[in-house]
Motif scaffolding. Structure first.
Motif, PDB file in Angstrom:
ATOM      1  N   ALA A   1     -10.389  -6.180   7.300  1.00 15.22           N
ATOM      2  CA  ALA A   1     -11.185  -7.025   6.407  1.00 15.22           C
ATOM      3  C   ALA A   1     -10.340  -7.619   5.284  1.00 15.22           C
ATOM      4  O   ALA A   1     -10.562  -8.761   4.868  1.00 15.22           O
ATOM      5  CB  ALA A   1     -12.337  -6.210   5.815  1.00 15.22           C
ATOM      6  N   SER A   2      -9.360  -6.881   4.798  1.00 17.40           N
ATOM      7  CA  SER A   2      -8.566  -7.340   3.663  1.00 17.40           C
ATOM      8  C   SER A   2      -7.579  -8.437   4.026  1.00 17.40           C
ATOM      9  O   SER A   2      -7.140  -9.185   3.146  1.00 17.40           O
ATOM     10  CB  SER A   2      -7.825  -6.165   3.021  1.00 17.40           C
ATOM     11  OG  SER A   2      -6.881  -5.629   3.928  1.00 17.40           O
ATOM     12  N   ILE A   3      -7.204  -8.571   5.302  1.00 19.42           N
ATOM     13  CA  ILE A   3      -6.237  -9.608   5.657  1.00 19.42           C
ATOM     14  C   ILE A   3      -6.791 -10.655   6.627  1.00 19.42           C
ATOM     15  O   ILE A   3      -6.260 -11.764   6.698  1.00 19.42           O
ATOM     16  CB  ILE A   3      -4.938  -9.000   6.258  1.00 19.42           C
ATOM     17  CG1 ILE A   3      -5.237  -8.261   7.556  1.00 19.42           C
ATOM     18  CG2 ILE A   3      -4.253  -8.106   5.257  1.00 19.42           C
ATOM     19  CD1 ILE A   3      -3.973  -7.769   8.248  1.00 19.42           C
ATOM     20  N   PHE A   4      -7.850 -10.345   7.362  1.00 21.23           N
ATOM     21  CA  PHE A   4      -8.350 -11.281   8.370  1.00 21.23           C
ATOM     22  C   PHE A   4      -9.721 -11.873   8.046  1.00 21.23           C
ATOM     23  O   PHE A   4     -10.208 -12.724   8.796  1.00 21.23           O
ATOM     24  CB  PHE A   4      -8.420 -10.604   9.745  1.00 21.23           C
ATOM     25  CG  PHE A   4      -7.072 -10.363  10.377  1.00 21.23           C
ATOM     26  CD1 PHE A   4      -6.007 -11.198  10.095  1.00 21.23           C
ATOM     27  CD2 PHE A   4      -6.863  -9.300  11.240  1.00 21.23           C
ATOM     28  CE1 PHE A   4      -4.753 -10.985  10.665  1.00 21.23           C
ATOM     29  CE2 PHE A   4      -5.628  -9.077  11.818  1.00 21.23           C
ATOM     30  CZ  PHE A   4      -4.565  -9.921  11.526  1.00 21.23           C
ATOM     31  N   ASP A   5     -10.383 -11.424   7.002  1.00 23.91           N
ATOM     32  CA  ASP A   5     -11.698 -11.986   6.695  1.00 23.91           C
ATOM     33  C   ASP A   5     -11.544 -13.415   6.207  1.00 23.91           C
ATOM     34  O   ASP A   5     -10.570 -13.774   5.536  1.00 23.91           O
ATOM     35  CB  ASP A   5     -12.412 -11.141   5.637  1.00 23.91           C
ATOM     36  CG  ASP A   5     -13.907 -11.395   5.624  1.00 23.91           C
ATOM     37  OD1 ASP A   5     -14.634 -10.621   6.266  1.00 23.91           O
ATOM     38  OD2 ASP A   5     -14.340 -12.377   4.993  1.00 23.91           O
TER      39      ASP A   5
ATOM     40  N   VAL B   1     -14.348 -11.218   0.007  1.00 20.40           N
ATOM     41  CA  VAL B   1     -14.428 -10.054   0.895  1.00 20.40           C
ATOM     42  C   VAL B   1     -13.056  -9.432   1.060  1.00 20.40           C
ATOM     43  O   VAL B   1     -12.920  -8.197   1.063  1.00 20.40           O
ATOM     44  CB  VAL B   1     -15.028 -10.445   2.255  1.00 20.40           C
ATOM     45  CG1 VAL B   1     -15.091  -9.240   3.183  1.00 20.40           C
ATOM     46  CG2 VAL B   1     -16.419 -11.037   2.076  1.00 20.40           C
ATOM     47  N   ARG B   2     -12.038 -10.259   1.209  1.00 21.34           N
ATOM     48  CA  ARG B   2     -10.674  -9.711   1.342  1.00 21.34           C
ATOM     49  C   ARG B   2     -10.303  -8.906   0.099  1.00 21.34           C
ATOM     50  O   ARG B   2      -9.723  -7.818   0.210  1.00 21.34           O
ATOM     51  CB  ARG B   2      -9.670 -10.849   1.557  1.00 21.34           C
ATOM     52  CG  ARG B   2      -9.840 -11.597   2.866  1.00 21.34           C
ATOM     53  CD  ARG B   2      -8.589 -12.379   3.223  1.00 21.34           C
ATOM     54  NE  ARG B   2      -8.222 -13.371   2.231  1.00 21.34           N
ATOM     55  CZ  ARG B   2      -8.676 -14.619   2.199  1.00 21.34           C
ATOM     56  NH1 ARG B   2      -9.548 -15.021   3.109  1.00 21.34           N
ATOM     57  NH2 ARG B   2      -8.273 -15.473   1.281  1.00 21.34           N
ATOM     58  N   ARG B   3     -10.632  -9.409  -1.044  1.00 16.24           N
ATOM     59  CA  ARG B   3     -10.299  -8.696  -2.275  1.00 16.24           C
ATOM     60  C   ARG B   3     -11.152  -7.446  -2.447  1.00 16.24           C
ATOM     61  O   ARG B   3     -10.673  -6.418  -2.940  1.00 16.24           O
ATOM     62  CB  ARG B   3     -10.451  -9.636  -3.464  1.00 16.24           C
ATOM     63  CG  ARG B   3      -9.313 -10.645  -3.547  1.00 16.24           C
ATOM     64  CD  ARG B   3      -9.447 -11.597  -4.709  1.00 16.24           C
ATOM     65  NE  ARG B   3      -8.181 -12.306  -4.941  1.00 16.24           N
ATOM     66  CZ  ARG B   3      -8.032 -13.332  -5.761  1.00 16.24           C
ATOM     67  NH1 ARG B   3      -9.087 -13.779  -6.437  1.00 16.24           N
ATOM     68  NH2 ARG B   3      -6.857 -13.910  -5.920  1.00 16.24           N
ATOM     69  N   ALA B   4     -12.408  -7.505  -2.041  1.00 13.27           N
ATOM     70  CA  ALA B   4     -13.259  -6.316  -2.115  1.00 13.27           C
ATOM     71  C   ALA B   4     -12.738  -5.226  -1.185  1.00 13.27           C
ATOM     72  O   ALA B   4     -12.711  -4.041  -1.541  1.00 13.27           O
ATOM     73  CB  ALA B   4     -14.701  -6.680  -1.752  1.00 13.27           C
ATOM     74  N   ALA B   5     -12.314  -5.621   0.015  1.00 13.57           N
ATOM     75  CA  ALA B   5     -11.758  -4.649   0.960  1.00 13.57           C
ATOM     76  C   ALA B   5     -10.451  -4.063   0.438  1.00 13.57           C
ATOM     77  O   ALA B   5     -10.197  -2.858   0.580  1.00 13.57           O
ATOM     78  CB  ALA B   5     -11.533  -5.317   2.317  1.00 13.57           C
ATOM     79  N   SER B   6      -9.628  -4.895  -0.192  1.00 15.23           N
ATOM     80  CA  SER B   6      -8.374  -4.397  -0.762  1.00 15.23           C
ATOM     81  C   SER B   6      -8.641  -3.412  -1.893  1.00 15.23           C
ATOM     82  O   SER B   6      -7.978  -2.371  -2.001  1.00 15.23           O
ATOM     83  CB  SER B   6      -7.539  -5.574  -1.279  1.00 15.23           C
ATOM     84  OG  SER B   6      -6.362  -5.129  -1.912  1.00 15.23           O
ATOM     85  N   ALA B   7      -9.639  -3.712  -2.732  1.00 18.21           N
ATOM     86  CA  ALA B   7      -9.982  -2.797  -3.821  1.00 18.21           C
ATOM     87  C   ALA B   7     -10.532  -1.480  -3.285  1.00 18.21           C
ATOM     88  O   ALA B   7     -10.214  -0.398  -3.801  1.00 18.21           O
ATOM     89  CB  ALA B   7     -11.007  -3.455  -4.742  1.00 18.21           C
ATOM     90  N   ALA B   8     -11.361  -1.543  -2.220  1.00 21.37           N
ATOM     91  CA  ALA B   8     -11.889  -0.317  -1.614  1.00 21.37           C
ATOM     92  C   ALA B   8     -10.768   0.497  -0.977  1.00 21.37           C
ATOM     93  O   ALA B   8     -10.749   1.732  -1.064  1.00 21.37           O
ATOM     94  CB  ALA B   8     -12.951  -0.667  -0.568  1.00 21.37           C
TER      95      ALA B   8
ATOM     96  N   ASP C   1      -1.927  -6.126  -1.990  1.00 19.46           N
ATOM     97  CA  ASP C   1      -2.755  -5.751  -3.133  1.00 19.46           C
ATOM     98  C   ASP C   1      -3.843  -6.795  -3.377  1.00 19.46           C
ATOM     99  O   ASP C   1      -4.010  -7.755  -2.602  1.00 19.46           O
ATOM    100  CB  ASP C   1      -1.898  -5.556  -4.381  1.00 19.46           C
ATOM    101  CG  ASP C   1      -1.125  -6.816  -4.760  1.00 19.46           C
ATOM    102  OD1 ASP C   1      -1.419  -7.890  -4.187  1.00 19.46           O
ATOM    103  OD2 ASP C   1      -0.236  -6.739  -5.621  1.00 19.46           O
ATOM    104  N   TYR C   2      -4.577  -6.616  -4.454  1.00 24.89           N
ATOM    105  CA  TYR C   2      -5.726  -7.462  -4.756  1.00 24.89           C
ATOM    106  C   TYR C   2      -5.343  -8.940  -4.839  1.00 24.89           C
ATOM    107  O   TYR C   2      -6.087  -9.816  -4.389  1.00 24.89           O
ATOM    108  CB  TYR C   2      -6.345  -6.991  -6.077  1.00 24.89           C
ATOM    109  CG  TYR C   2      -7.542  -7.781  -6.542  1.00 24.89           C
ATOM    110  CD1 TYR C   2      -8.823  -7.446  -6.116  1.00 24.89           C
ATOM    111  CD2 TYR C   2      -7.393  -8.860  -7.419  1.00 24.89           C
ATOM    112  CE1 TYR C   2      -9.934  -8.162  -6.554  1.00 24.89           C
ATOM    113  CE2 TYR C   2      -8.504  -9.578  -7.863  1.00 24.89           C
ATOM    114  CZ  TYR C   2      -9.760  -9.219  -7.414  1.00 24.89           C
ATOM    115  OH  TYR C   2     -10.848  -9.943  -7.852  1.00 24.89           O
ATOM    116  N   PHE C   3      -4.177  -9.231  -5.415  1.00 24.73           N
ATOM    117  CA  PHE C   3      -3.772 -10.625  -5.602  1.00 24.73           C
ATOM    118  C   PHE C   3      -3.099 -11.194  -4.361  1.00 24.73           C
ATOM    119  O   PHE C   3      -3.235 -12.381  -4.064  1.00 24.73           O
ATOM    120  CB  PHE C   3      -2.829 -10.725  -6.813  1.00 24.73           C
ATOM    121  CG  PHE C   3      -3.469 -10.303  -8.096  1.00 24.73           C
ATOM    122  CD1 PHE C   3      -4.337 -11.146  -8.773  1.00 24.73           C
ATOM    123  CD2 PHE C   3      -3.230  -9.046  -8.630  1.00 24.73           C
ATOM    124  CE1 PHE C   3      -4.942 -10.757  -9.959  1.00 24.73           C
ATOM    125  CE2 PHE C   3      -3.833  -8.649  -9.818  1.00 24.73           C
ATOM    126  CZ  PHE C   3      -4.687  -9.504 -10.485  1.00 24.73           C
TER     127      PHE C   3
END
Length: 607
Positions: A498-502, A507-514, A536-538
Motif C-alpha cells: 500500500a505504501s508504494i503501489f497505491d 493512502v501511501r503516506r498512511a500506510a508508511s506511517a502505520a 519514509d513518509y516523505f
C-alpha cells in the motif's frame, strides 16, 4: 580562526533561531496592528488593509496552531480591552471581536474559551454587551459569537447567581429579571439563528445548565421545550434543519457536560424523541451527525462510568518507558499476555449489573450510522461504539464486535467498510478487541487494505484503505508483539504494498506511517528499519519514485519480493488508470531481475 568561529555562530543563529526571530517579529506586528485599531476603524481602506494583514499572519499558524499559545492570552487581553469598554464605538468593538474570532478559528474554541476572563465582575458587563446585540446585524456576527463564548466561561463562577441580582441595575426591560433568567434568555435568543452564534449559544446553554443552582430551576424547563420543539421539527427545509441542529447540538453537549444523576431521569424520553425523528433518512449530514452524538451520549448516561476489567491491557504505552524495561521484564510481560488478559469467570462482579433495554437501540443506531454516506457521521458513530463498548460486560461487548464484523461483506457499501474499519481501530486502541478476535479481524483488515471497487471509469475505496491503515496503526500500539507475531508477515507485506503501489498519496503516506508505528512498537517487522530508511513518509509522496525505485529497493528483501510482483500482476496490470498500468509495466520490467523464475512462472500461470 576567530573569524571562522564567528561565521559558524552566525550560520547557527540563522538556522537555529531564524524561525524564532521570524515568529517574534510576526507576533509583534500583530500587537502593532491591534494597537492601531483605534486609528484605522473609521478609514475603510486602512481598516481592510489591517484586517487583511492580520488574517494573513494568523492563517500561517493554521497547520501548527499551538505555536501561538505562549502569546495567545496576551493577544486576547489586548483585544478584549478594546471590546469590553462601554465607551468603545460599535464599529471599533466589532473590529476587535472580528480579530478575536480569526484567532479562535485558527486555534480552536475549546482552547480559547479557557483563556477568557471569568471573574464575578465580568458577568454583568458581558451580559449587557450580549443584550445590546441585534441578531439581524450580520456585520456583528463575530461579536455575538465571541460574547456568547465568553459568557459560557463567565457564568461558571462558584457563587449562587442570585447574589448578583442585588447589584443589577433596576431600570426598564430585561434588567428587571433575575440574572439567571437573563443569561438563559440571551442564549435561547441565538439558539435557532442561521449563523455561527448558534454553536456558541448551544455551548453556553450546556455549561450554564450544569450549574447546581440552575439545573434545579431551568433544566426541566429547557428539556420540556426541547422535546416539544423536536416533536414538531420539520427538517426538510433549510431553516428547519438549521434550527433543529442547534437544539440537538445543545442536547448532545448537555449530556456530555452534565452529571449522570441529573440527566438519567430524562435520558429515556430524549432518546425516544430523537429516534422518532428518523434522522438516518435526513439529507443534512450535520443533522445526522448531531443525532449520532446525542444518541451515543444518552447511551453513556444509561451506563455507569467504569473501566472494563476484561479489557486487554498491554501495559505501558510510552516508548520511553518501554525502552527502560529490562529484557527479562519484557519477556515476563509477554509470557503473561500469551495466556490471555483474563478468562471468563475470573471477575464475576464485573458482569453483575443491569443493562437498560434502551442500550440495544442505541447500539443498533450506531451500527447503522457506520454505513452512513458521509465520513463525519461514520467517524462519530465509530467513536460512540468504542465508548459504549468499554462500559459493557464481556459477553455483550463480544456481541457488538460480532455485529461489527458483519459489515465487512461484499453486499455492503464502501461506506460500511470504512465505518467498520474506524470502529475496529477505536475498539483496538481502547483494549476492547481481545486477542481471541484477531483471527477474524486481521483477514478483514488485509482485505480492506486492498479494497478498490470499480465504478465506471473510476473506482472508490481510497477512504477504506486509509481507514485500514489506521487500524494497523492502532493495533501496533494496542497489542504485545507475541499477540501479533503470527500475522506479522502478512501485515508487513500489505502495508509495504500500500505504501508504494497505491494510487492515492494520502493512502501511501498512511500506510508508511502505520508501517513505521509497527516497526517502533512491535519491533518484529522483517527489515523494518531498512525499509523505513528509504520508504519514509516523505519518500512515498512521489508515485513514479515509488514504482520504479523504492520497489526495486524493497524487492531485494526476500520476504517482500514475490508479494510485490504478485500484487502488480494480479491487481495493477488491469487497473482502470492508464498511468498506473504504464508504471506497472515499467516496475515489472525492473523487478524481473529480482525473481526471474517467479516472474516467468507467474506470467505463464496467469496469461
Amino acid at each position: 580562526m576567530a573569524a571562522e568561529d564567528s561565521q559558524q555562530d552566525d550560520g547557527m543563529e540563522a538556522i537555529g533561531f531564524g524561525c524564532v526571530n521570524e515568529e517574534f517579529k510576526e507576533i509583534e506586528e500583530v500587537r502593532s496592528l491591534i494597537s492601531k485599531l483605534t486609528d484605522v476603524y473609521t478609514d475603510q481602506i486602512a481598516m481592510e488593509t489591517t484586517v487583511e494583514r492580520f488574517t494573513f499572519i494568523v492563517d500561517q499558524y493554521q497547520e501548527q496552531p499551538h505555536l501561538i499559545d505562549p502569546h495567545l492570552e496576551s493577544l486576547m487581553n489586548q483585544l478584549l480591552t478594546i471590546g469590553r469598554n462601554v465607551n468603545t464605538p460599535p464599529a471599533l468593538q466589532n473590529l476587535a471581536f472580528k480579530m478575536l474570532y480569526l484567532i479562535t478559528k485558527m486555534r480552536g474554541a475549546k482552547v480559547v474559551v479557557r483563556l477568557f476572563p471569568h471573574e464575578v465582575v465580568d458577568v454583568e458587563p458581558v451580559l449587557a454587551l450580549i443584550t445590546k446585540q441585534d441578531p439581524t446585524d450580520f456585520e456583528a456576527a463575530e461579536t455575538r459569537y465571541m460574547l456568547l463564548l465568553w459568557m459560557s466561561m463567565a457564568c461558571m463562577i462558584p457563587f449562587d447567581l442570585s447574589r448578583l441580582d442585588s447589584n443589577a441595575p433596576q431600570d426598564s426591560g430585561d434588567h428587571k429579571l433575575p440574572i439567571m433568567d437573563r443569561i438563559y434568555n440571551a442564549a435561547m435568543r441565538y439558539l435557532l439563528v442561521v449563523e455561527k452564534s448558534r454553536d456558541a449559544a448551544a455551548y453556553l446553554l450546556s455549561r450554564f445548565m450544569t450549574r447546581p443552582d440552575v439545573k434545579k430551576r431551568k433544566l426541566p424547563e429547557f428539556l420540556d421545550w426541547a422535546m416539544e420543539y423536536v416533536a414538531k421539527a420539520e427538517y426538510t427545509t433549510l431553516q428547519g434543519a438549521i434550527s433543529l441542529t442547534g437544539v440537538l447540538t445543545t442536547l448532545g453537549l448537555l449530556f456530555k457536560h452534565g452529571k449522570r444523576e441529573d440527566l438519567l431521569q430524562h435520558a429515556g424520553r430524549v432518546l425516544e424523541a430523537v429516534t422518532q425523528l428518523s434522522l438516518l433518512e435526513c439529507d443534512n449530514n450535520r443533522l445526522r451527525k448531531c443525532g449520532v452524538k446525542v444518541t451515543q451520549r444518552i447511551g453513556l448516561t444509561f451506563l455507569k462510568s467504569r473501566v472494563a476489567k476484561w479489557r486487554y491491557q498491554r501495559g505501558s504505552r510510552s516508548l520511553a518507558d518501554n525502552l527502560q524495561l529490562s529484557k527479562e521484564a519484557v519477556q515476563q510481560r509477554q509470557a503473561v499476555s500469551s495466556t490471555g488478559p483474563q478468562q471468563p469467570g475470573e471477575d464475576d462482579e464485573d458482569e453483575e449489573f443491569d443493562i437498560p433495554d434502551d442500550i440495544e437501540n442505541v447500539i443498533e443506531l450506531l451500527l447503522m450510522s457506520l454505513r452512513d454516506k458521509d465520513t463525519i457521521v461514520r467517524w462519530s458513530a465509530a467513536k460512540g461504539v468504542g465508548r459504549i463498548t468499554g462500559r459493557l460486560p464481556r459477553e455483550l461487548a463480544d456481541e457488538v464486535v460480532g455485529s461489527l464484523l458483519g459489515l465487512f461483506t461484499l453486499q455492503e457499501s464502501d461506506g460500511a467498510w470504512h465505518g467498520g474499519c474506524l470502529a475496529l481501530a477505536e475498539l483496538g486502541r481502547r483494549g476492547l478487541l481481545l486477542p481471541a478476535r484477531l483471527p477474524d479481524v486481521v483477514p478483514i483488515v488485509l482485505k480492506a487494505l486492498a479494497y478498490d471497487e470499480r465504478r465506471g471509469n473510476f473506482s472508490v475505496g481510497a477512504h477504506v484503505r486509509d481507514a485500514a491503515c489506521y487500524v494497523c496503526w492502532a493495533f501496533a500500539r494496542a497489542y504485545d508483539p507475541v499477540e501479533i507475531s503470527k500475522y506479522v508477515n502478512h501485515i508487513a507485506s500489505s502495508l509495504v504494498i500500500a505504501s508504494i503501489f497505491d494510487r492515492e498519496v494520502n493512502v501511501r503516506r498512511a500506510a508508511s506511517a502505520a508501517f513505521q508505528e509497527n516497526v517502533g512498537r512491535q519491533g518484529t517487522f522483517p527489515q523494518g528499519i531498512d525499509i523505513l530508511t528509504m520508504a519514509d513518509y516523505f519518500a512515498v509522496g512521489n508515485r513514479t519514485h515509488c514504482y520504479l525505485e523504492l520497489s526495486m529497493y524493497i524487492a531485494q528483501f526476500s520476504n517482500y519480493t514475490t508479494d510485490l510482483i504478485d500484487h502488480l500482476v494480479d491487481i495493477k496490470v488491469h487497473h482502470w488508470d492508464s498511468a498506473i498500468r504504464e508504471l506497472t509495466s515499467k516496475a515489472l520490467h525492473n523487478l524481473t531481475e529480482k525473481a526471474p523464475e517467479h516472474m516467468a512462472k507467474s506470467g505463464k500461470e496467469r496469461y
